[in-house]
Design a protein around this motif. Structure first.
Motif, PDB file in Angstrom:
ATOM      1  N   ILE A   1       0.818  -1.157  -0.125  1.00 38.79           N
ATOM      2  CA  ILE A   1       0.082  -0.140   0.022  1.00 38.79           C
ATOM      3  C   ILE A   1       0.753   1.286   0.109  1.00 38.79           C
ATOM      4  CG2 ILE A   1      -1.850   1.185   1.322  1.00 38.79           C
ATOM      5  CD1 ILE A   1      -2.735  -1.537  -0.136  1.00 38.79           C
ATOM      6  N   TYR A   2       1.915   1.505   0.902  1.00 36.57           N
ATOM      7  CA  TYR A   2       2.783   2.421   0.902  1.00 36.57           C
ATOM      8  C   TYR A   2       4.093   2.508  -0.044  1.00 36.57           C
ATOM      9  CZ  TYR A   2      -0.170   4.279   4.738  1.00 36.57           C
ATOM     10  OH  TYR A   2      -0.965   4.719   5.485  1.00 36.57           O
ATOM     11  N   ARG A   3       4.631   1.561  -0.021  1.00 32.43           N
ATOM     12  CA  ARG A   3       5.904   1.751  -0.842  1.00 32.43           C
ATOM     13  C   ARG A   3       5.748   1.624  -2.338  1.00 32.43           C
ATOM     14  NH1 ARG A   3       8.950  -2.269  -3.342  1.00 32.43           N
ATOM     15  NH2 ARG A   3       7.826  -3.613  -2.495  1.00 32.43           N
ATOM     16  N   LEU A   4       4.668   1.009  -2.519  1.00 37.82           N
ATOM     17  CA  LEU A   4       4.196   0.893  -4.021  1.00 37.82           C
ATOM     18  C   LEU A   4       3.758   2.085  -4.421  1.00 37.82           C
ATOM     19  CD1 LEU A   4       3.541  -2.868  -4.628  1.00 37.82           C
ATOM     20  CD2 LEU A   4       5.493  -1.713  -5.327  1.00 37.82           C
ATOM     21  N   CYS A   5       3.279   2.963  -3.527  1.00 31.92           N
ATOM     22  CA  CYS A   5       2.635   4.455  -3.988  1.00 31.92           C
ATOM     23  C   CYS A   5       3.759   5.337  -3.657  1.00 31.92           C
ATOM     24  CB  CYS A   5       1.593   4.680  -3.144  1.00 31.92           C
ATOM     25  SG  CYS A   5      -0.111   3.858  -3.594  1.00 31.92           S
ATOM     26  N   GLY A   6       5.056   4.850  -3.282  1.00 32.24           N
ATOM     27  CA  GLY A   6       6.145   5.973  -3.087  1.00 32.24           C
ATOM     28  C   GLY A   6       5.924   6.515  -1.828  1.00 32.24           C
ATOM     29  N   LEU A   7       5.212   6.201  -0.948  1.00 37.11           N
ATOM     30  CA  LEU A   7       5.124   6.856   0.437  1.00 37.11           C
ATOM     31  C   LEU A   7       6.099   5.957   1.337  1.00 37.11           C
ATOM     32  CD1 LEU A   7       1.414   6.974   0.393  1.00 37.11           C
ATOM     33  CD2 LEU A   7       2.871   8.967  -0.026  1.00 37.11           C
ATOM     34  N   PRO A   8       6.375   6.942   2.590  1.00 37.33           N
ATOM     35  CA  PRO A   8       7.231   6.123   3.520  1.00 37.33           C
ATOM     36  C   PRO A   8       6.445   5.168   4.295  1.00 37.33           C
ATOM     37  CG  PRO A   8       6.823   8.349   3.950  1.00 37.33           C
ATOM     38  CD  PRO A   8       6.024   8.221   2.654  1.00 37.33           C
ATOM     39  N   THR A   9       6.911   4.300   4.834  1.00 43.16           N
ATOM     40  CA  THR A   9       6.411   3.280   5.579  1.00 43.16           C
ATOM     41  C   THR A   9       6.680   3.279   7.064  1.00 43.16           C
ATOM     42  OG1 THR A   9       8.128   1.501   5.398  1.00 43.16           O
ATOM     43  CG2 THR A   9       6.507   1.378   3.872  1.00 43.16           C
ATOM     44  N   LEU A  10       5.895   2.669   7.852  1.00 43.70           N
ATOM     45  CA  LEU A  10       6.410   2.777   9.327  1.00 43.70           C
ATOM     46  C   LEU A  10       6.806   1.796   9.763  1.00 43.70           C
ATOM     47  CD1 LEU A  10       2.300   3.616  10.431  1.00 43.70           C
ATOM     48  CD2 LEU A  10       4.482   5.056  10.388  1.00 43.70           C
ATOM     49  N   THR A  11       7.557   0.801   8.921  1.00 43.18           N
ATOM     50  CA  THR A  11       8.082  -0.392   9.313  1.00 43.18           C
ATOM     51  C   THR A  11       9.794   0.069   9.199  1.00 43.18           C
ATOM     52  OG1 THR A  11       7.859  -1.401   7.145  1.00 43.18           O
ATOM     53  CG2 THR A  11       6.388  -1.996   8.692  1.00 43.18           C
ATOM     54  N   ARG A  12      10.390  -0.799   9.626  1.00 44.64           N
ATOM     55  CA  ARG A  12      12.128  -0.731   9.484  1.00 44.64           C
ATOM     56  C   ARG A  12      12.795  -1.849   8.895  1.00 44.64           C
ATOM     57  NH1 ARG A  12      14.217  -1.410  14.154  1.00 44.64           N
ATOM     58  NH2 ARG A  12      12.447  -1.933  15.515  1.00 44.64           N
ATOM     59  N   ARG A  13      13.822  -1.637   8.466  1.00 40.28           N
ATOM     60  CA  ARG A  13      14.405  -2.709   7.807  1.00 40.28           C
ATOM     61  C   ARG A  13      14.449  -4.062   8.479  1.00 40.28           C
ATOM     62  NH1 ARG A  13      19.553  -0.848   3.842  1.00 40.28           N
ATOM     63  NH2 ARG A  13      18.404   0.807   2.909  1.00 40.28           N
ATOM     64  N   ALA A  14      14.598  -3.833   9.924  1.00 40.41           N
ATOM     65  CA  ALA A  14      14.858  -5.131  10.904  1.00 40.41           C
ATOM     66  C   ALA A  14      13.403  -5.826  10.807  1.00 40.41           C
ATOM     67  CB  ALA A  14      14.861  -4.466  12.197  1.00 40.41           C
ATOM     68  N   HIS A  15      12.200  -5.028  10.533  1.00 37.07           N
ATOM     69  CA  HIS A  15      11.046  -5.724  10.322  1.00 37.07           C
ATOM     70  C   HIS A  15      10.947  -6.442   9.206  1.00 37.07           C
ATOM     71  CE1 HIS A  15       9.590  -2.064  12.903  1.00 37.07           C
ATOM     72  NE2 HIS A  15       9.581  -2.953  13.568  1.00 37.07           N
ATOM     73  N   VAL A  16      11.452  -5.942   7.850  1.00 37.21           N
ATOM     74  CA  VAL A  16      11.552  -6.578   6.837  1.00 37.21           C
ATOM     75  C   VAL A  16      12.229  -7.838   6.753  1.00 37.21           C
ATOM     76  CG1 VAL A  16      12.072  -6.368   4.444  1.00 37.21           C
ATOM     77  CG2 VAL A  16      11.028  -4.637   5.476  1.00 37.21           C
ATOM     78  N   ARG A  17      13.445  -7.908   7.523  1.00 37.68           N
ATOM     79  CA  ARG A  17      14.122  -9.040   7.673  1.00 37.68           C
ATOM     80  C   ARG A  17      13.389 -10.191   8.427  1.00 37.68           C
ATOM     81  NH1 ARG A  17      18.418  -5.648   8.814  1.00 37.68           N
ATOM     82  NH2 ARG A  17      18.020  -6.049  10.964  1.00 37.68           N
ATOM     83  N   LEU A  18      12.772  -9.635   9.289  1.00 34.85           N
ATOM     84  CA  LEU A  18      12.110 -10.873  10.321  1.00 34.85           C
ATOM     85  C   LEU A  18      10.690 -11.239   9.814  1.00 34.85           C
ATOM     86  CD1 LEU A  18      12.214  -8.749  13.776  1.00 34.85           C
ATOM     87  CD2 LEU A  18      13.651 -11.093  13.038  1.00 34.85           C
TER      88      LEU A  18
END
Length: 153
Positions: free
Chosen positions: A52-69
């Motif tokens: 919803i956010y990244r693909l609309c070019g908007l900042p996300t509320l998640t961090r890289r650590a969340h993506v890794r986990l």
């Protein structure tokens, strides 16, 4: 946007379930399962923020650590450290509220088409929101199944 109402209601149901569970219960990975409730929550957050956010070019509320986990293909069996479950619970609430506010403000523009790891083509923002609701429903079912097994043990 109709997706917002369904999204909000589904997230409210998930919050009701996890509000009755301890952190220890959320970390249990029963036999026959390849993840736990904590992973499912983090996964819902990471995928929703990406679709919803990244693909609309908007900042996300998640961090890289969340993506890794919590990204597709990850597992709690591979975690080196236990995620901060208070943060995961908070993010579930915050991402829901932020999505509702941003939809009302019509912030979801400039969507970039995407094909999921499971080969679903999402050429429009509406397709992405429909897929996200489908995805969240699948994991809602997994959360309920995990909860039932954990309570029965």
């Amino acid at each position: 946007m109709k997706f917002v109402q369904i999204f909000q209601q589904n997230r409210a149901y998930i919050e009701q379930i996890i509000d009755t569970m301890s952190d220890e219960q959320m970390l249990v990975m029963p036999a026959g399962f390849d993840n736990n409730i904590a992973w499912n929550l983090g996964h819902l957050i990471v995928v929703q923020q990406s679709l919803i956010y990244r693909l609309c070019g908007l900042p996300t509320l998640t961090r890289r650590a969340h993506v890794r986990l919590f990204s597709p293909g990850t597992s709690p069996a591979d975690w080196q450290d236990t995620p901060d479950l208070a943060e995961v619970r908070r993010l579930l609430t915050e991402t829901t509220a932020q999505t509702i506010a941003d939809a009302a403000a019509d912030r979801f523009q400039n969507y970039r088409p995407y094909t999921t790891t499971t080969s679903f083509d999402l050429p429009t923002f509406e397709d992405a929101t429909a897929f996200n609701l489908y995805h969240e429903a699948l994991h809602f079912g997994a959360i309920m199944a995990l909860r039932n097994v954990i309570r029965a043990e």
